[in-house]
Design a protein around this motif. Structure first.
Motif, PDB file in Angstrom:
ATOM      1  N   ALA A 162      38.955  10.638 -44.940  1.00  0.00           N
ATOM      2  CA  ALA A 162      39.345  10.376 -46.321  1.00  0.00           C
ATOM      3  C   ALA A 162      38.709   9.091 -46.851  1.00  0.00           C
ATOM      4  O   ALA A 162      38.419   8.973 -48.052  1.00  0.00           O
ATOM      5  N   ASP A 163      38.492   8.101 -45.953  1.00  0.00           N
ATOM      6  CA  ASP A 163      37.917   6.819 -46.382  1.00  0.00           C
ATOM      7  C   ASP A 163      36.391   6.819 -46.354  1.00  0.00           C
ATOM      8  O   ASP A 163      35.747   6.038 -47.055  1.00  0.00           O
ATOM      9  N   MET A 164      35.803   7.695 -45.553  1.00  0.00           N
ATOM     10  CA  MET A 164      34.361   7.675 -45.330  1.00  0.00           C
ATOM     11  C   MET A 164      33.630   8.350 -46.493  1.00  0.00           C
ATOM     12  O   MET A 164      34.063   9.399 -46.979  1.00  0.00           O
ATOM     13  N   PRO A 165      32.519   7.774 -46.966  1.00  0.00           N
ATOM     14  CA  PRO A 165      31.777   8.385 -48.083  1.00  0.00           C
ATOM     15  C   PRO A 165      31.135   9.702 -47.646  1.00  0.00           C
ATOM     16  O   PRO A 165      30.738   9.878 -46.491  1.00  0.00           O
ATOM     17  N   ASP A 166      31.036  10.648 -48.586  1.00  0.00           N
ATOM     18  CA  ASP A 166      30.421  11.937 -48.295  1.00  0.00           C
ATOM     19  C   ASP A 166      28.902  11.846 -48.224  1.00  0.00           C
ATOM     20  O   ASP A 166      28.248  12.632 -47.540  1.00  0.00           O
ATOM     21  N   ASP A 167      28.334  10.890 -48.956  1.00  0.00           N
ATOM     22  CA  ASP A 167      26.881  10.722 -49.015  1.00  0.00           C
ATOM     23  C   ASP A 167      26.411  10.008 -47.751  1.00  0.00           C
ATOM     24  O   ASP A 167      26.833   8.891 -47.453  1.00  0.00           O
ATOM     25  N   GLU A 168      25.520  10.668 -47.002  1.00  0.00           N
ATOM     26  CA  GLU A 168      25.038  10.080 -45.751  1.00  0.00           C
ATOM     27  C   GLU A 168      24.296   8.776 -45.999  1.00  0.00           C
ATOM     28  O   GLU A 168      24.340   7.857 -45.188  1.00  0.00           O
TER      29      GLU A 168
END
Length: 713
Positions: free
Chosen positions: A534-540
């Motif tokens: 939930a905290d981690m960005p979706d964009d690599e």
């Protein structure tokens, strides 16, 4: 000459007007007990007086009869008659049947009063049960019987149920061969043959407690609290002809559903119906099962759906619910206990808010036609739909669809999206209904031999999952384990796979016991993973900056979580032909390193929630193994209590005996502190008994490639 036997002279009886009777002070009854005076009066009004009063003449100072009579025995009947007179339902001069004793009788009034109560033989409970059954056969309803004998309708139902137990068992009860509690236990089923069979078993074994009788009578049933029963609904099950066993004497949590095949069919039919509805949304495939195994979605791409927008009315309702909840919470924040109505209302609000927040996400039709959904039942018996997963074989088509959308124009993000329930334009989804695991084969050999390979794999899968959870909560050990793996790879020329797959490659669990997905370790891992996701960005591309900005504590905690997915403490069959499988040396090295991790994180499988059950261990091993487990945990005397039972009954009773003992099978026991010679390249120690393989598989231990071989009776 024989002496003549003196004849007994009985006291005379006659009717005496009620107003000539007075209550005697010689009555020994002082404490109120039994049926109330009001109920007794109602009973006399219905069926008149069934027993005469015992009276004596009242004498004046000169010893002459006054025409009045005192009542030393029958005081409660007198008070009931007195109440009827006060209610004007009985005239004061009504004649009352009385047994008249002489005023100068040798026996005192107190003795008469005591004898009338002490010498009375109470009715055997079985006679009461059978009498109620006779009333029912005469056409009286439960309510009529309850009203006439001043008991509740539930008491009538209980006594009628007791009278319906097998006649042979009622005879045993009548002869004091079983207790009332045991008889009550037999009422959970109306199957007389099964009742007699269970009584024969428990009476011979000595383990004849009421709870054991209930357990044996319901062992082939499903509790109403089971997720399958909750999903279908007990009412729907009964409407389809299913029978529910109920216990009228103890809390039964809704009872037991007896027809398991019918329940399974109803569950499957309802899941199929739900799957058809979900398939109309446009998914390529739908997988259906009562419960999917842990990690069933691993390796699949998960589509990033967006929450469905609320309408103006829905948003207004949602805001009003949150406002009301906040108001009630603030009002009662200092209260030691919430009022019942407030507690109920808060629960209703929470449920309504959750319905808004857990609505199906909206997905792009260009993506949805390449993805699918999992349809199952959660632990509470509610429908669980997991949408938006792309399989490996559909990945190429999915990526191509991102470049050349199948429908809609570039930039059109809203109009083309499909929400749950809206049919798409894709071909009909392929619905696959999951199949259960194969049944365990029986093995008549009771000798103690190595545990079956699959069972050890399942047990070590539990250990692997618990070890992952423990390692993820111990960043220091996780860092040490990672550095150890990296240093081994960097400074030792011969590469041998170890316990930590530091790539990190997610290690799958090919053999899973039922319930692994819902275990405490699995739940802990999933919750932690979802929190990080939930905290981690979706964009690599943004991930590097996000990681760089984390504080050291968060970085270390995240590292521990990631490293934990590489834990491989699984037992596997040794590949003796130098194929792609694990070697004996590799397996020994893996398990040695796993033992070191166990000691480092202080892993205790009992604290991790593992308990020996029929399903996960006791039903999978020989009778000798079962007795060995009970003997280790409870002693020889406990093992002797069950050593005469058949395999199935022995396993069930062993589960009860081992509960809360902390007993663990060898593969799950805490690792002992030993020198780890494998890391230095020396010869490995012999494998323990449960891992041994003599090189030639016997007919008794060979594992079929397509079926799970187990050691069971």
């Amino acid at each position: 000459m024989a002496k003549a036997v003196q004849k007994i002279k009985l006291s005379s009886s006659r009717d005496i007007p009620f107003n000539k009777l007075v209550l005697s002070q010689s009555n020994v009854r002082r404490i109120k007990a039994g049926i109330s005076i009001e109920d007794l009066a109602e009973d006399i009004a219905r069926r008149t007086l069934l027993q005469s009063l015992n009276v004596r003449p009242v004498l004046d100072a000169e010893g002459q009869e006054t025409g009045m009579f005192e009542v030393p025995a029958g005081g409660r009947r007198y008070r009931a008659l007195e109440l009827l007179v006060k209610q004007k339902r009985l005239v004061r001069t009504a004649p009352v049947p009385c047994v008249v004793r002489d005023a100068d009788a040798d026996v005192s009034a107190e003795e008469d009063s005591l004898a009338e109560n002490v010498q009375r033989a109470a009715l055997h409970p079985l006679d009461q049960f059978r009498a109620f059954q006779t009333f029912r056969e005469q056409g009286q309803s439960d309510e009529d019987i309850a009203a006439r004998f001043f008991v509740s309708v539930n008491v009538v139902k209980q006594r009628l149920r007791l009278a319906s137990v097998a006649p042979s068992l009622l005879d045993v009860y009548a002869e004091d061969g079983m207790t009332l509690e045991q008889l009550m236990a037999f009422t959970v089923t109306g199957d007389h043959a099964r009742q007699e069979q269970v009584w024969e078993t428990v009476s011979k074994s000595g383990n004849d407690e009421a709870y054991q009788i209930r357990r044996m009578l319901t062992e082939s049933t499903v509790r109403a609290s089971d997720r399958r029963a909750q999903f279908v609904g007990v009412e729907a099950y009964e409407a389809a002809g299913g029978t529910v066993l109920r216990d009228l004497f103890e809390s039964d949590d809704g009872g037991w559903l007896q027809d398991v095949p019918l329940l399974e069919r109803l569950v499957t039919d309802k899941l199929k119906t739900e799957a058809e509805t979900i398939a109309a949304e446009g998914w390529k495939w739908i997988d259906v099962a009562i419960c999917f195994p842990y990690g069933h979605d691993h390796g699949m791409r998960e589509l990033a759906g967006v929450p469905a927008d609320l309408t103006a009315d829905e948003q207004s309702t949602y805001d009003a619910l949150r406002s009301e909840y906040a108001t009630l919470e603030a009002k009662y924040q200092d209260a030691d206990e919430l009022p019942d109505e407030v507690d109920v209302r808060l629960g209703e609000i929470e449920e309504a808010i959750a319905a808004f927040e857990n609505r199906p996400h909206v997905f792009d039709p260009a993506e949805i036609v390449h993805a699918g959904a999992f349809v199952s039942i959660d632990s509470e018996g509610e429908l669980l739909v997991e949408r938006g997963y792309v399989r490996d074989e559909d990945e190429a088509a999915y990526r191509a669809a991102l470049v050349e959308p199948e429908s809609g124009e570039e930039g059109d993000d809203d109009d083309g999206r499909v929400e749950g329930g809206e049919p798409g334009s894709a071909p009909r989804a392929v619905i696959t209904v999951g199949r259960g695991q194969p049944e365990a084969d029986d093995d008549e050999d009771d000798g103690i031999k190595p545990l079956p390979d699959r069972l050890v794999m399942e047990l070590t899968a539990h250990r692997t999952l618990a070890l992952r959870d423990a390692l993820a909560n111990n960043p220091h050990v996780a860092m040490t384990a990672l550095l150890h793996k990296l240093c081994t790879d960097a400074f030792f020329t011969a590469y041998v796979p170890g316990c930590i797959e530091a790539a990190v490659r997610h290690v799958q669990l090919p053999a899973q016991a039922p319930g692994l997905k819902d275990s405490a370790s699995a739940t802990s891992i999933d919750e932690r993973h979802k929190a990080w996701s939930a905290d981690m960005p979706d964009d690599e591309a943004a991930l590097w900056d996000w990681l760089a900005a984390l504080d050291e504590a968060s970085r270390t905690t995240l590292l521990a979580h990631c490293v934990s997915f590489g834990v491989n403490a699984l037992f596997e069959k040794v590949d003796r032909y130098d194929g792609n499988g694990v070697s004996s040396h590799g397996l020994r090295r893996r398990l040695d390193q796993a033992d070191r991790l166990v000691r480092a994180v202080n892993l205790n499988m009992v604290e991790a929630g593992w308990r020996p059950t029929v399903e996960n261990y006791l039903g999978r091993v020989t009778k000798s193994r079962i007795l060995e487990a009970v003997r280790e945990a409870k002693g020889e005397s406990s093992a002797q209590l069950i050593d005469h039972l058949k395999k199935g009954e022995m396993a069930k009773e062993a589960e009860r005996l081992l509960d809360d003992t902390g007993w663990l099978p060898e593969p799950l026991r805490p690792a002992e502190t030993t020198s780890e010679s494998n890391d230095s390249g020396t010869a490995a120690d012999p494998l323990p008994e449960f891992l041994t393989d003599d090189g030639e598989e016997s007919d008794e231990t060979a594992e079929d490639e397509h079926a799970h071989a187990v050691a069971a009776e």
